[in-house]
Write a protein that holds these residues in place. Structure first.
Motif, PDB file in Angstrom:
ATOM      1  N   HIS A  77      27.967   9.840 -81.628  1.00 51.44           N
ATOM      2  CA  HIS A  77      27.811  11.221 -82.081  1.00 51.44           C
ATOM      3  C   HIS A  77      26.328  11.517 -82.329  1.00 51.44           C
ATOM      4  N   GLU A  78      25.628  10.542 -82.863  1.00 50.22           N
ATOM      5  CA  GLU A  78      24.204  10.709 -83.166  1.00 50.22           C
ATOM      6  C   GLU A  78      23.396  10.957 -81.885  1.00 50.22           C
ATOM      7  N   THR A  79      23.736  10.243 -80.816  1.00 47.53           N
ATOM      8  CA  THR A  79      23.049  10.447 -79.535  1.00 47.53           C
ATOM      9  C   THR A  79      23.262  11.875 -79.048  1.00 47.53           C
ATOM     10  N   LEU A  80      24.490  12.327 -79.103  1.00 44.27           N
ATOM     11  CA  LEU A  80      24.801  13.682 -78.633  1.00 44.27           C
ATOM     12  C   LEU A  80      24.115  14.728 -79.500  1.00 44.27           C
ATOM     13  N   GLU A  81      24.086  14.514 -80.808  1.00 39.76           N
ATOM     14  CA  GLU A  81      23.436  15.459 -81.716  1.00 39.76           C
ATOM     15  C   GLU A  81      21.915  15.470 -81.530  1.00 39.76           C
ATOM     16  N   THR A  82      21.338  14.306 -81.358  1.00 44.46           N
ATOM     17  CA  THR A  82      19.883  14.177 -81.283  1.00 44.46           C
ATOM     18  C   THR A  82      19.325  14.570 -79.923  1.00 44.46           C
ATOM     19  N   TYR A  83      19.953  14.073 -78.862  1.00 40.30           N
ATOM     20  CA  TYR A  83      19.404  14.256 -77.516  1.00 40.30           C
ATOM     21  C   TYR A  83      20.186  15.243 -76.663  1.00 40.30           C
ATOM     22  N   GLY A  84      21.445  15.473 -77.004  1.00 37.25           N
ATOM     23  CA  GLY A  84      22.298  16.369 -76.238  1.00 37.25           C
ATOM     24  C   GLY A  84      23.084  15.628 -75.176  1.00 37.25           C
ATOM     25  N   ALA A  85      24.084  16.312 -74.642  1.00 38.93           N
ATOM     26  CA  ALA A  85      24.927  15.716 -73.604  1.00 38.93           C
ATOM     27  C   ALA A  85      24.132  15.468 -72.330  1.00 38.93           C
ATOM     28  N   VAL A  86      23.178  16.331 -72.045  1.00 39.90           N
ATOM     29  CA  VAL A  86      22.356  16.188 -70.845  1.00 39.90           C
ATOM     30  C   VAL A  86      21.078  15.475 -71.249  1.00 39.90           C
ATOM     31  N   SER A  87      21.134  14.141 -71.187  1.00 40.49           N
ATOM     32  CA  SER A  87      19.980  13.340 -71.598  1.00 40.49           C
ATOM     33  C   SER A  87      20.084  11.950 -70.994  1.00 40.49           C
ATOM     34  N   GLU A  88      18.953  11.291 -70.924  1.00 37.76           N
ATOM     35  CA  GLU A  88      18.895   9.908 -70.450  1.00 37.76           C
ATOM     36  C   GLU A  88      19.749   9.015 -71.334  1.00 37.76           C
ATOM     37  N   GLN A  89      19.653   9.229 -72.654  1.00 38.80           N
ATOM     38  CA  GLN A  89      20.373   8.394 -73.613  1.00 38.80           C
ATOM     39  C   GLN A  89      21.888   8.515 -73.422  1.00 38.80           C
ATOM     40  N   THR A  90      22.361   9.745 -73.217  1.00 42.33           N
ATOM     41  CA  THR A  90      23.797   9.954 -73.032  1.00 42.33           C
ATOM     42  C   THR A  90      24.265   9.328 -71.720  1.00 42.33           C
ATOM     43  N   ALA A  91      23.498   9.500 -70.647  1.00 46.43           N
ATOM     44  CA  ALA A  91      23.871   8.900 -69.362  1.00 46.43           C
ATOM     45  C   ALA A  91      23.976   7.383 -69.480  1.00 46.43           C
ATOM     46  N   LYS A  92      23.052   6.794 -70.219  1.00 45.84           N
ATOM     47  CA  LYS A  92      23.048   5.344 -70.424  1.00 45.84           C
ATOM     48  C   LYS A  92      24.301   4.909 -71.189  1.00 45.84           C
ATOM     49  N   GLU A  93      24.613   5.603 -72.274  1.00 50.39           N
ATOM     50  CA  GLU A  93      25.790   5.244 -73.075  1.00 50.39           C
ATOM     51  C   GLU A  93      27.085   5.501 -72.312  1.00 50.39           C
ATOM     52  N   MET A  94      27.098   6.539 -71.489  1.00 52.66           N
ATOM     53  CA  MET A  94      28.284   6.822 -70.669  1.00 52.66           C
ATOM     54  C   MET A  94      28.553   5.678 -69.699  1.00 52.66           C
ATOM     55  N   ALA A  95      27.514   5.223 -69.006  1.00 56.42           N
ATOM     56  CA  ALA A  95      27.689   4.146 -68.027  1.00 56.42           C
ATOM     57  C   ALA A  95      28.140   2.850 -68.705  1.00 56.42           C
ATOM     58  N   LYS A  96      27.466   2.507 -69.784  1.00 48.58           N
ATOM     59  CA  LYS A  96      27.815   1.279 -70.510  1.00 48.58           C
ATOM     60  C   LYS A  96      29.229   1.365 -71.076  1.00 48.58           C
ATOM     61  N   GLY A  97      29.568   2.509 -71.662  1.00 47.21           N
ATOM     62  CA  GLY A  97      30.890   2.691 -72.252  1.00 47.21           C
ATOM     63  C   GLY A  97      32.006   2.679 -71.229  1.00 47.21           C
ATOM     64  N   ALA A  98      31.748   3.260 -70.058  1.00 49.40           N
ATOM     65  CA  ALA A  98      32.762   3.264 -69.001  1.00 49.40           C
ATOM     66  C   ALA A  98      33.012   1.854 -68.498  1.00 49.40           C
ATOM     67  N   ALA A  99      31.937   1.089 -68.287  1.00 48.37           N
ATOM     68  CA  ALA A  99      32.089  -0.288 -67.817  1.00 48.37           C
ATOM     69  C   ALA A  99      32.927  -1.098 -68.812  1.00 48.37           C
ATOM     70  N   LYS A 100      32.631  -0.909 -70.086  1.00 49.64           N
ATOM     71  CA  LYS A 100      33.375  -1.634 -71.122  1.00 49.64           C
ATOM     72  C   LYS A 100      34.841  -1.196 -71.146  1.00 49.64           C
ATOM     73  N   ALA A 101      35.077   0.120 -71.133  1.00 47.71           N
ATOM     74  CA  ALA A 101      36.445   0.634 -71.217  1.00 47.71           C
ATOM     75  C   ALA A 101      37.292   0.215 -70.015  1.00 47.71           C
ATOM     76  N   ALA A 102      36.675   0.157 -68.844  1.00 48.32           N
ATOM     77  CA  ALA A 102      37.409  -0.179 -67.623  1.00 48.32           C
ATOM     78  C   ALA A 102      37.351  -1.661 -67.283  1.00 48.32           C
ATOM     79  N   ASN A 103      36.623  -2.427 -68.085  1.00 49.29           N
ATOM     80  CA  ASN A 103      36.428  -3.844 -67.802  1.00 49.29           C
ATOM     81  C   ASN A 103      35.887  -4.037 -66.381  1.00 49.29           C
ATOM     82  N   ALA A 104      34.865  -3.244 -66.065  1.00 50.21           N
ATOM     83  CA  ALA A 104      34.251  -3.266 -64.735  1.00 50.21           C
ATOM     84  C   ALA A 104      32.830  -3.812 -64.828  1.00 50.21           C
ATOM     85  N   GLU A 105      32.395  -4.431 -63.760  1.00 46.88           N
ATOM     86  CA  GLU A 105      31.040  -4.963 -63.717  1.00 46.88           C
ATOM     87  C   GLU A 105      30.011  -3.900 -63.344  1.00 46.88           C
ATOM     88  N   ALA A 106      30.476  -2.797 -62.770  1.00 46.57           N
ATOM     89  CA  ALA A 106      29.585  -1.716 -62.340  1.00 46.57           C
ATOM     90  C   ALA A 106      30.132  -0.376 -62.812  1.00 46.57           C
TER      91      ALA A 106
END
Length: 171
Positions: A77-106
């Motif tokens: 929530h802090e990332t979204l509040e601080t940097y916004g949905a359209v940001s490098e930080q959000t894109a990074k957390e989205m990719a990492k979170g998706a890999a974790k949630a899907a148990n994927a290597e990429a």
């Protein structure tokens, strides 16, 4: 329009970008997932154009809202509040979170402003951040596309797949 473009660009003798990516993932026995906002599932939809995609793509996430980014991908929530949905930080957390949630290597993520509205002086229409996660390493690319809504989405897909292809070739 996309289908017309796709059919026009593909020749019978050359592999598409998505075919190359699926082939590389298969060869390396890796799985991919997607975390998409501005592309609305178009990255995953493009990957499934390639035969054999079902062996490397188990699931993808369309997280258009901030709430979905937090709940499904673990974007803070802090990332979204601080940097916004359209940001490098959000894109990074989205990719990492998706890999974790899907148990994927990429994982590939995309967040941006496809247009025609929604842009600001700081974040204009066509601004997109694309995240590429591969085996714990994350790269994010800032892009500024200048097409219409669909063109911006297609350019995002092409750039994301190219990023993953290059990361797989380096691996």
């Amino acid at each position: 329009m996309y289908l017309e473009w796709y059919l026009k660009e593909k020749t019978a003798y050359e592999k598409t970008l998505e075919e190359t990516v699926v082939e590389l993932l298969s060869e390396k026995q890796l799985h991919v997932t997607t975390a998409e906002s501005c592309t609305g599932g178009l990255i995953a939809g493009t990957l499934v154009n390639a035969a054999g995609a079902s062996a490397v793509l188990n699931e993808g996430y369309v997280t258009y809202s901030n709430e979905a980014k937090e709940r499904l991908l673990g974007v803070s929530h802090e990332t979204l509040e601080t940097y916004g949905a359209v940001s490098e930080q959000t894109a990074k957390e989205m990719a990492k979170g998706a890999a974790k949630a899907a148990n994927a290597e990429a994982a590939l993520s995309a967040t941006g402003i496809a247009g025609p509205g929604g842009g600001t002086e700081d974040k204009p229409v066509g601004l997109v951040y694309i995240g590429c996660y591969l085996n714990g390493k994350i790269t994010v690319k800032e892009c500024r596309f200048h097409g219409n809504r669909m063109e911006n989405r297609v350019h995002t897909v092409e750039t994301a797949l190219e990023m993953l292809k290059e990361a797989l070739l380096r691996e």
